[in-house]
Design a protein around this motif. Sequence first.
Motif, PDB file in Angstrom:
ATOM      1  N   GLN A 109      -0.085  -1.635  -6.765  1.00  0.00           N
ATOM      2  CA  GLN A 109       1.329  -1.956  -6.616  1.00  0.00           C
ATOM      3  C   GLN A 109       1.522  -3.341  -6.009  1.00  0.00           C
ATOM      4  OE1 GLN A 109       4.088   0.126  -7.676  1.00  0.00           O
ATOM      5  NE2 GLN A 109       4.874  -1.963  -7.558  1.00  0.00           N
ATOM      6  N   SER A 110       0.738  -3.662  -5.018  1.00  0.00           N
ATOM      7  CA  SER A 110       0.828  -4.978  -4.388  1.00  0.00           C
ATOM      8  C   SER A 110       0.510  -6.087  -5.383  1.00  0.00           C
ATOM      9  CB  SER A 110      -0.126  -5.032  -3.195  1.00  0.00           C
ATOM     10  OG  SER A 110      -0.109  -6.302  -2.600  1.00  0.00           O
ATOM     11  N   ALA A 111      -0.559  -5.895  -6.148  1.00  0.00           N
ATOM     12  CA  ALA A 111      -0.942  -6.901  -7.152  1.00  0.00           C
ATOM     13  C   ALA A 111       0.100  -6.994  -8.259  1.00  0.00           C
ATOM     14  CB  ALA A 111      -2.309  -6.557  -7.735  1.00  0.00           C
ATOM     15  N   LEU A 112       0.638  -5.849  -8.674  1.00  0.00           N
ATOM     16  CA  LEU A 112       1.674  -5.830  -9.712  1.00  0.00           C
ATOM     17  C   LEU A 112       2.924  -6.561  -9.241  1.00  0.00           C
ATOM     18  CD1 LEU A 112       2.630  -4.810 -12.491  1.00  0.00           C
ATOM     19  CD2 LEU A 112       3.363  -2.701 -11.340  1.00  0.00           C
ATOM     20  N   ASP A 113       3.334  -6.332  -8.002  1.00  0.00           N
ATOM     21  CA  ASP A 113       4.506  -7.023  -7.450  1.00  0.00           C
ATOM     22  C   ASP A 113       4.289  -8.538  -7.476  1.00  0.00           C
ATOM     23  OD1 ASP A 113       5.684  -4.569  -6.991  1.00  0.00           O
ATOM     24  OD2 ASP A 113       5.222  -4.546  -4.838  1.00  0.00           O
ATOM     25  N   TRP A 114       3.102  -8.982  -7.090  1.00  0.00           N
ATOM     26  CA  TRP A 114       2.820 -10.418  -7.062  1.00  0.00           C
ATOM     27  C   TRP A 114       2.807 -11.003  -8.465  1.00  0.00           C
ATOM     28  CZ3 TRP A 114      -0.714 -13.660  -9.258  1.00  0.00           C
ATOM     29  CH2 TRP A 114      -0.687 -14.990  -8.804  1.00  0.00           C
ATOM     30  N   VAL A 115       2.083 -10.354  -9.378  1.00  0.00           N
ATOM     31  CA  VAL A 115       1.905 -10.937 -10.710  1.00  0.00           C
ATOM     32  C   VAL A 115       3.219 -10.966 -11.495  1.00  0.00           C
ATOM     33  CG1 VAL A 115       1.215  -8.911 -12.088  1.00  0.00           C
ATOM     34  CG2 VAL A 115       0.201 -11.119 -12.554  1.00  0.00           C
ATOM     35  N   CYS A 116       4.083  -9.980 -11.298  1.00  0.00           N
ATOM     36  CA  CYS A 116       5.373  -9.964 -12.000  1.00  0.00           C
ATOM     37  C   CYS A 116       6.400 -10.867 -11.321  1.00  0.00           C
ATOM     38  CB  CYS A 116       5.922  -8.543 -12.084  1.00  0.00           C
ATOM     39  SG  CYS A 116       5.015  -7.492 -13.239  1.00  0.00           S
ATOM     40  N   GLY A 117       6.141 -11.236 -10.085  1.00  0.00           N
ATOM     41  CA  GLY A 117       7.038 -12.131  -9.360  1.00  0.00           C
ATOM     42  C   GLY A 117       6.509 -13.544  -9.357  1.00  0.00           C
ATOM     43  N   CYS A 152      -7.851  -8.312 -19.432  1.00  0.00           N
ATOM     44  CA  CYS A 152      -7.838  -8.019 -17.999  1.00  0.00           C
ATOM     45  C   CYS A 152      -7.014  -6.751 -17.791  1.00  0.00           C
ATOM     46  CB  CYS A 152      -7.222  -9.202 -17.252  1.00  0.00           C
ATOM     47  SG  CYS A 152      -7.117  -8.980 -15.465  1.00  0.00           S
ATOM     48  N   ILE A 153      -7.614  -5.741 -17.194  1.00  0.00           N
ATOM     49  CA  ILE A 153      -6.921  -4.471 -16.985  1.00  0.00           C
ATOM     50  C   ILE A 153      -7.074  -4.015 -15.534  1.00  0.00           C
ATOM     51  CG2 ILE A 153      -7.172  -3.717 -19.386  1.00  0.00           C
ATOM     52  CD1 ILE A 153      -9.502  -1.897 -18.382  1.00  0.00           C
ATOM     53  N   ALA A 154      -6.238  -3.066 -15.152  1.00  0.00           N
ATOM     54  CA  ALA A 154      -6.329  -2.479 -13.816  1.00  0.00           C
ATOM     55  C   ALA A 154      -7.658  -1.738 -13.674  1.00  0.00           C
ATOM     56  CB  ALA A 154      -5.162  -1.524 -13.583  1.00  0.00           C
ATOM     57  N   ASP A 155      -8.288  -1.886 -12.533  1.00  0.00           N
ATOM     58  CA  ASP A 155      -9.525  -1.160 -12.250  1.00  0.00           C
ATOM     59  C   ASP A 155      -9.154   0.306 -12.015  1.00  0.00           C
ATOM     60  OD1 ASP A 155     -11.784   0.037 -11.086  1.00  0.00           O
ATOM     61  OD2 ASP A 155     -12.363  -1.817 -10.072  1.00  0.00           O
ATOM     62  N   CYS A 180      -9.324 -12.801 -13.272  1.00  0.00           N
ATOM     63  CA  CYS A 180      -8.879 -11.415 -13.412  1.00  0.00           C
ATOM     64  C   CYS A 180      -9.480 -10.675 -12.228  1.00  0.00           C
ATOM     65  CB  CYS A 180      -9.373 -10.846 -14.748  1.00  0.00           C
ATOM     66  SG  CYS A 180      -9.075  -9.065 -14.923  1.00  0.00           S
ATOM     67  N   TYR A 181      -8.872 -10.818 -11.083  1.00  0.00           N
ATOM     68  CA  TYR A 181      -9.436 -10.232  -9.871  1.00  0.00           C
ATOM     69  C   TYR A 181      -8.370  -9.445  -9.111  1.00  0.00           C
ATOM     70  CZ  TYR A 181     -11.820  -9.800  -5.398  1.00  0.00           C
ATOM     71  OH  TYR A 181     -12.383  -9.307  -4.261  1.00  0.00           O
ATOM     72  N   PHE A 182      -7.295 -10.096  -8.744  1.00  0.00           N
ATOM     73  CA  PHE A 182      -6.167  -9.460  -8.062  1.00  0.00           C
ATOM     74  C   PHE A 182      -6.615  -8.605  -6.882  1.00  0.00           C
ATOM     75  CE2 PHE A 182      -4.929 -10.207 -12.478  1.00  0.00           C
ATOM     76  CZ  PHE A 182      -3.836 -11.032 -12.287  1.00  0.00           C
ATOM     77  N   ASP A 183      -7.400  -9.217  -5.998  1.00  0.00           N
ATOM     78  CA  ASP A 183      -7.887  -8.528  -4.786  1.00  0.00           C
ATOM     79  C   ASP A 183      -8.640  -7.237  -5.122  1.00  0.00           C
ATOM     80  OD1 ASP A 183      -7.629  -9.949  -2.493  1.00  0.00           O
ATOM     81  OD2 ASP A 183      -5.681  -9.133  -1.929  1.00  0.00           O
ATOM     82  N   SER A 184      -9.486  -7.287  -6.112  1.00  0.00           N
ATOM     83  CA  SER A 184     -10.307  -6.156  -6.576  1.00  0.00           C
ATOM     84  C   SER A 184      -9.509  -5.072  -7.300  1.00  0.00           C
ATOM     85  CB  SER A 184     -11.073  -5.498  -5.420  1.00  0.00           C
ATOM     86  OG  SER A 184     -11.967  -6.410  -4.846  1.00  0.00           O
ATOM     87  N   ALA A 185      -8.287  -5.368  -7.714  1.00  0.00           N
ATOM     88  CA  ALA A 185      -7.471  -4.371  -8.406  1.00  0.00           C
ATOM     89  C   ALA A 185      -7.674  -4.406  -9.917  1.00  0.00           C
ATOM     90  CB  ALA A 185      -5.991  -4.585  -8.077  1.00  0.00           C
ATOM     91  N   ALA A 186      -8.400  -5.413 -10.442  1.00  0.00           N
ATOM     92  CA  ALA A 186      -8.526  -5.563 -11.892  1.00  0.00           C
ATOM     93  C   ALA A 186      -9.960  -5.876 -12.292  1.00  0.00           C
ATOM     94  CB  ALA A 186      -7.598  -6.676 -12.368  1.00  0.00           C
ATOM     95  N   LEU A 187     -10.211  -5.729 -13.570  1.00  0.00           N
ATOM     96  CA  LEU A 187     -11.515  -6.065 -14.130  1.00  0.00           C
ATOM     97  C   LEU A 187     -11.348  -6.513 -15.578  1.00  0.00           C
ATOM     98  CD1 LEU A 187     -12.334  -3.450 -16.087  1.00  0.00           C
ATOM     99  CD2 LEU A 187     -12.735  -2.409 -13.867  1.00  0.00           C
ATOM    100  N   VAL A 188     -12.380  -7.155 -16.098  1.00  0.00           N
ATOM    101  CA  VAL A 188     -12.373  -7.645 -17.479  1.00  0.00           C
ATOM    102  C   VAL A 188     -13.054  -6.614 -18.364  1.00  0.00           C
ATOM    103  CG1 VAL A 188     -13.234  -9.441 -19.032  1.00  0.00           C
ATOM    104  CG2 VAL A 188     -12.357 -10.061 -16.771  1.00  0.00           C
ATOM    105  N   THR A 189     -12.462  -6.386 -19.537  1.00  0.00           N
ATOM    106  CA  THR A 189     -13.050  -5.482 -20.519  1.00  0.00           C
ATOM    107  C   THR A 189     -13.146  -6.184 -21.871  1.00  0.00           C
ATOM    108  OG1 THR A 189     -12.899  -3.316 -21.602  1.00  0.00           O
ATOM    109  CG2 THR A 189     -10.819  -4.443 -21.157  1.00  0.00           C
TER     110      THR A 189
END
Length: 123
Positions: free
Chosen positions: A48-56, A36-39, A99-108
Amino acid sequence: MATTTATILWPLPLLLVLMIFVSAANLTEGAVAQWCIADPQAPDDMLQSALDWVCGYGGADCSKTQPNQECFLPDNLASHASIAFNSYWQKLKHQGASCYFDSAALVTESDPSHDGCEYDFVA
C-alpha cells in the motif's frame, strides 16, 4: 616505400567502433521481455505504501485499476500494485528506474496480462 607502424594500425580504431556497434545491436535483439509486479510475499502495508507513492509522486498511470476499467479485476491490492509498479517501471526503466519499491516488487519474464488487462511493455 617503407611502411610505418602508424600506417598499419590506422584501421584498428575503426574496427573497435564496429565491434562495439555490433555487440550493442546483438544485446538489443536478444533482450528478454520483462515486467515489474508486486512481490507475492510483500506484506499489504508495504504494498500500500509503495502503491500510494507510485500513483502519486511516482507518476505511474494507475487509471487502469479504477472501477469499470480493464484492470480493476481482480480487485485486490497485489493486482493493482502490479499494474502501477509496471506502469512506472516501463516508463522510466531506460532512465535508470528500478523495480524495487522497498522490496515490494520484483521483475518477471512471464507476461502478467490477463482477461483483457494488458500490462505495459517497452522494449
